[in-house]
Design a protein around this motif. Structure first.
Motif, mmCIF file in Angstrom:
data_model
loop_
_atom_site.group_PDB
_atom_site.id
_atom_site.type_symbol
_atom_site.label_atom_id
_atom_site.label_comp_id
_atom_site.label_asym_id
_atom_site.label_seq_id
_atom_site.Cartn_x
_atom_site.Cartn_y
_atom_site.Cartn_z
ATOM 1 N N THR A 83 29.475 -39.665 -36.548
ATOM 2 C CA THR A 83 31.014 -39.936 -36.006
ATOM 3 C C THR A 83 31.261 -38.648 -35.285
ATOM 4 N N VAL A 84 31.777 -38.906 -34.065
ATOM 5 C CA VAL A 84 32.178 -37.720 -33.030
ATOM 6 C C VAL A 84 33.136 -36.990 -33.859
ATOM 7 N N ALA A 85 33.086 -35.413 -33.865
ATOM 8 C CA ALA A 85 34.008 -34.669 -34.613
ATOM 9 C C ALA A 85 35.557 -34.608 -33.998
ATOM 10 N N PRO A 86 36.453 -34.340 -34.768
ATOM 11 C CA PRO A 86 37.726 -34.238 -34.457
ATOM 12 C C PRO A 86 38.215 -33.279 -33.063
ATOM 13 N N SER A 87 37.557 -32.342 -32.852
ATOM 14 C CA SER A 87 37.746 -31.691 -31.696
ATOM 15 C C SER A 87 37.489 -32.277 -30.407
ATOM 16 N N ILE A 88 36.280 -33.129 -30.497
ATOM 17 C CA ILE A 88 36.064 -33.846 -29.323
ATOM 18 C C ILE A 88 36.683 -35.157 -29.260
ATOM 19 N N ARG A 89 37.003 -35.915 -30.192
ATOM 20 C CA ARG A 89 37.539 -37.306 -30.364
ATOM 21 C C ARG A 89 39.039 -36.871 -29.906
ATOM 22 N N ASN A 90 39.750 -35.888 -30.181
ATOM 23 C CA ASN A 90 40.960 -35.492 -29.992
ATOM 24 C C ASN A 90 41.449 -35.033 -28.458
ATOM 25 N N ASN A 91 40.370 -34.943 -27.723
ATOM 26 C CA ASN A 91 40.354 -34.622 -26.484
ATOM 27 C C ASN A 91 40.425 -35.466 -25.367
ATOM 28 N N VAL A 92 40.100 -36.845 -26.012
ATOM 29 C CA VAL A 92 39.975 -38.138 -25.169
ATOM 30 C C VAL A 92 41.224 -39.353 -25.396
ATOM 31 N N ILE A 93 41.939 -39.519 -24.559
ATOM 32 C CA ILE A 93 43.113 -40.390 -24.477
ATOM 33 C C ILE A 93 42.531 -41.882 -24.176
ATOM 34 N N PHE A 94 42.378 -42.797 -24.836
ATOM 35 C CA PHE A 94 41.982 -44.222 -24.597
ATOM 36 C C PHE A 94 43.092 -45.077 -24.374
ATOM 37 N N ARG A 95 43.203 -45.757 -23.183
ATOM 38 C CA ARG A 95 43.960 -46.771 -22.767
ATOM 39 C C ARG A 95 43.288 -48.125 -22.418
ATOM 40 N N THR A 96 43.758 -49.123 -22.412
ATOM 41 C CA THR A 96 43.254 -50.286 -21.737
ATOM 42 C C THR A 96 43.846 -50.511 -20.689
ATOM 43 N N PHE A 97 43.153 -50.749 -19.385
ATOM 44 C CA PHE A 97 43.478 -50.522 -18.260
ATOM 45 C C PHE A 97 42.766 -51.590 -17.405
ATOM 46 N N ASN A 98 43.229 -52.361 -16.401
ATOM 47 C CA ASN A 98 42.504 -53.127 -15.462
ATOM 48 C C ASN A 98 42.487 -52.570 -14.082
ATOM 49 N N LEU A 99 41.538 -52.064 -13.571
ATOM 50 C CA LEU A 99 41.116 -51.586 -12.313
ATOM 51 C C LEU A 99 41.754 -52.230 -11.294
ATOM 52 N N MET A 100 41.921 -53.582 -11.535
ATOM 53 C CA MET A 100 42.712 -54.306 -10.390
ATOM 54 C C MET A 100 44.211 -53.965 -10.186
#
Length: 274
Positions: free
Chosen positions: A189-206
């Motif tokens: 599992t990716v460590a928290p220091s790296i996970r917390n540095n990524v913000i995930f969002r569902t997004f349609n490039l259109m």
């Protein structure tokens, strides 16, 4: 029993309706993918009780059910990626882009980086590792959070879970520092220091690109291969509008921006906003 394994047929009219619907809503060009559509969707449609494509498409177009849309998009595109993919991009990012951005943002100490079409998350996590490596003990003084978006809820779920089989060529020091070995012993599992540095969002490039900050760097690799030329050109214009002056756009080596007045190629599959 044999009929169970036969693909469902799709009429010319229904095929054209599906092609138009997917293109208009998601930019994906399926106009030459008729066999792919029938081979990849038939089994799933039968599992859901459909006897033909027509009844499924009537339901899809009428309800726009998220589960059905997710099924179509996941079956007809390939969410394939891995850590350190096209590693020379990350080398350029580390050696050329980050020193430049460090100087440019030495006052506000905020970088705006977007992984567009992040799939299952390996790309934005790789970027986050390179950022931690570059800034080192000063990393906490900088806001280097990476925005990671994808249209697929399934891909987003895997990305947020952050459980992977790291590649054999990942440095052992990185594996020790940035990953936590799971009890199974076979994955990490990716460590928290790296996970917390990524913000995930569902997004349609259109959709219109209307994020709070202009971007310094956009990674959009192996996404535009699904688009026709007009859709690619329109997306590149939106990327350009969403970037800071001299921002960098990374695409895959299998893609090209063609002749564009908006960007200048500065390395293989790396472009800089003019």
């Amino acid at each position: 029993m044999d009929s169970f394994f036969n693909n469902l047929t799709i009429t010319d009219a229904d095929f054209q309706r599906l092609v138009r619907f997917i293109h208009q809503n998601y930019g994906i060009d399926l106009s030459k993918k008729r066999q792919l559509i029938t081979s990849r969707l038939s089994h799933s449609l039968k599992d859901r009780g459909y006897q033909d494509f027509k009844s499924f498409l009537e339901h899809l177009f009428t309800t726009k059910d998220p589960d059905d849309l997710e099924l179509v998009l996941n079956k007809l595109t390939t969410n394939y990626t891995y850590f350190l993919r096209e590693k020379e991009h990350f080398t350029f990012f580390q050696n050329t882009v980050l020193p430049e951005l460090e100087q440019r943002h030495r006052r506000d100490k905020t970088l705006a980086i977007w992984s567009a079409g992040c799939s299952s998350g390996e790309e934005p996590y790789t970027l986050s590792i390179y950022l931690k490596e570059y800034f080192g003990t000063n990393a906490d003084k900088w806001d280097t959070r990476v925005l990671a978006t994808d249209i697929s809820q399934q891909a987003m779920a895997k990305a947020k879970a952050a459980v992977y089989q790291p590649p054999a060529d990942m440095p052992s020091e990185w594996l020790r520092r940035y990953f936590v070995k799971n009890k199974t012993g076979s994955d990490y599992t990716v460590a928290p220091s790296i996970r917390n540095n990524v913000i995930f969002r569902t997004f349609n490039l259109m959709d219109p690109i209307q994020f709070r900050l202009k971007f310094d760097v956009i990674f959009c690799r192996n996404v535009m291969i699904y688009f026709d030329q007009n859709t690619r050109d329109a997306l590149v214009r939106r990327f350009c509008d969403a970037m800071n002056p001299n921002g960098y756009l990374f695409i895959s080596h299998s893609e090209s921006l063609g002749q564009t007045p908006l960007f200048q190629m500065v390395a293989p599959a790396v472009y800089r906003k003019k």
